[in-house]
Design an enzyme around this catalytic site. Sequence first.
Site, PDB file in Angstrom:
ATOM      1  N   SER A  76      37.524  75.837  51.365  1.00 55.32           N
ATOM      2  CA  SER A  76      37.947  74.778  50.443  1.00 55.32           C
ATOM      3  C   SER A  76      39.117  73.961  50.995  1.00 55.32           C
ATOM      4  O   SER A  76      40.171  74.516  51.340  1.00 55.32           O
ATOM      5  CB  SER A  76      38.353  75.415  49.113  1.00 55.32           C
ATOM      6  OG  SER A  76      39.074  74.491  48.324  1.00 55.32           O
ATOM      7  N   ASN A  77      38.932  72.652  51.046  1.00 50.57           N
ATOM      8  CA  ASN A  77      40.025  71.747  51.430  1.00 50.57           C
ATOM      9  C   ASN A  77      41.047  71.650  50.313  1.00 50.57           C
ATOM     10  O   ASN A  77      42.242  71.491  50.547  1.00 50.57           O
ATOM     11  CB  ASN A  77      39.477  70.345  51.708  1.00 50.57           C
ATOM     12  CG  ASN A  77      38.426  70.367  52.786  1.00 50.57           C
ATOM     13  OD1 ASN A  77      38.702  70.755  53.914  1.00 50.57           O
ATOM     14  ND2 ASN A  77      37.204  69.968  52.436  1.00 50.57           N
TER      15      ASN A  77
END
Length: 330
Positions: A76-77
Amino acid sequence: MPYKPLPRHSLGFFPTPLVPLPRLTERLGGPALFMKRDDLTGLGLGGNKTRKLEFLVGEALAQGCDTLVTGGAAQSNHCRQTAAAAAACGLACHLVLGGAAPAVPEGNLLLDQLFGAVIHWTGEFRKGEKIPEIAESLRSAGRKPYVVPYGGSNTTGAVGFVEAVRELTAQLTQVGEAITHIVFASSSGGTHAGLMVGRRLFGLESELVGIGIDKGASGDVPFAEHIVQLANATAERLGVRDRFSAAELILHEEYLGDGYGVVGELERRAIGLVARTEGILLDPVYTGRAMGGLIDLIERGELTRGHAVLFWHTGGTPALFPYARDLISS
Ligand SMILES: *Cc1c(COP(=O)(O)O)cnc(C)c1O
């Protein structure tokens, strides 16, 4: 139009650059192409979540919280930028991640650990389903957690993209460009909803074209409906009258390929083409797919020379490295 100000904590470098893509434009032979470089927001390698986090962290600090809790996929960014924001503000960070701990952390996960986040692995749950549980256990341990929702997509986070339209309209006046379409990757909806509200508020005429990258990203409600609900709630939160309907929403959901995070020919080609023509990196999960969709819309003649298209680069490049095997075509 003025609206109610919300607490904001500066985390990134704004405005992000707005650049023309002359060589990609020439190669595709369609509309003039431009890019809004939110991969360069500057917080922990950048991305669109920085805009949302300025308001989410602003709220957390105003409430006297000492810990940020959020969740998402292992790469996840959003989680990586939240971990960086927490570190920058002296807050603790707990991340609730799908999957299981790998032997060696790579990409975003490596960065989460460098930023000092505590990681909770939750197997098949990769959309922050276990955030409330972890927040509760932190509360019982005497902490003051602030829950950042999945993707940072609530009304507070969406305001970051209302403000992004203010930023863009100022840049467009300077550049003197009439952008007919803005194309971007859409997944938890905050980017799309914030852009919709900002577009109305600041009189931006460009059409917003979301490219869905994840199936059923919002659970029970169809994704388009979820975006409209979030846009309406955001407008209400800001005390503005505008309301939105699904009829005015453009969302392409035909580029999902083999599912979330699965790189196929569409993404491989788009990433390679932009890298070789412009020297700009896209990411395997979001912007690679969204650019693949844009290229397809151009090749199908839906977007033509008469148009001018801005591609909103939402970040994600740290995920290139763990995807090495999928990105090199054999
Ligand atoms: C989160 C993310 C998106 C999608 O933004 P939403 O507001 O969740 O729809 C697009 N691109 C990248 C790189 C992201 O990390």
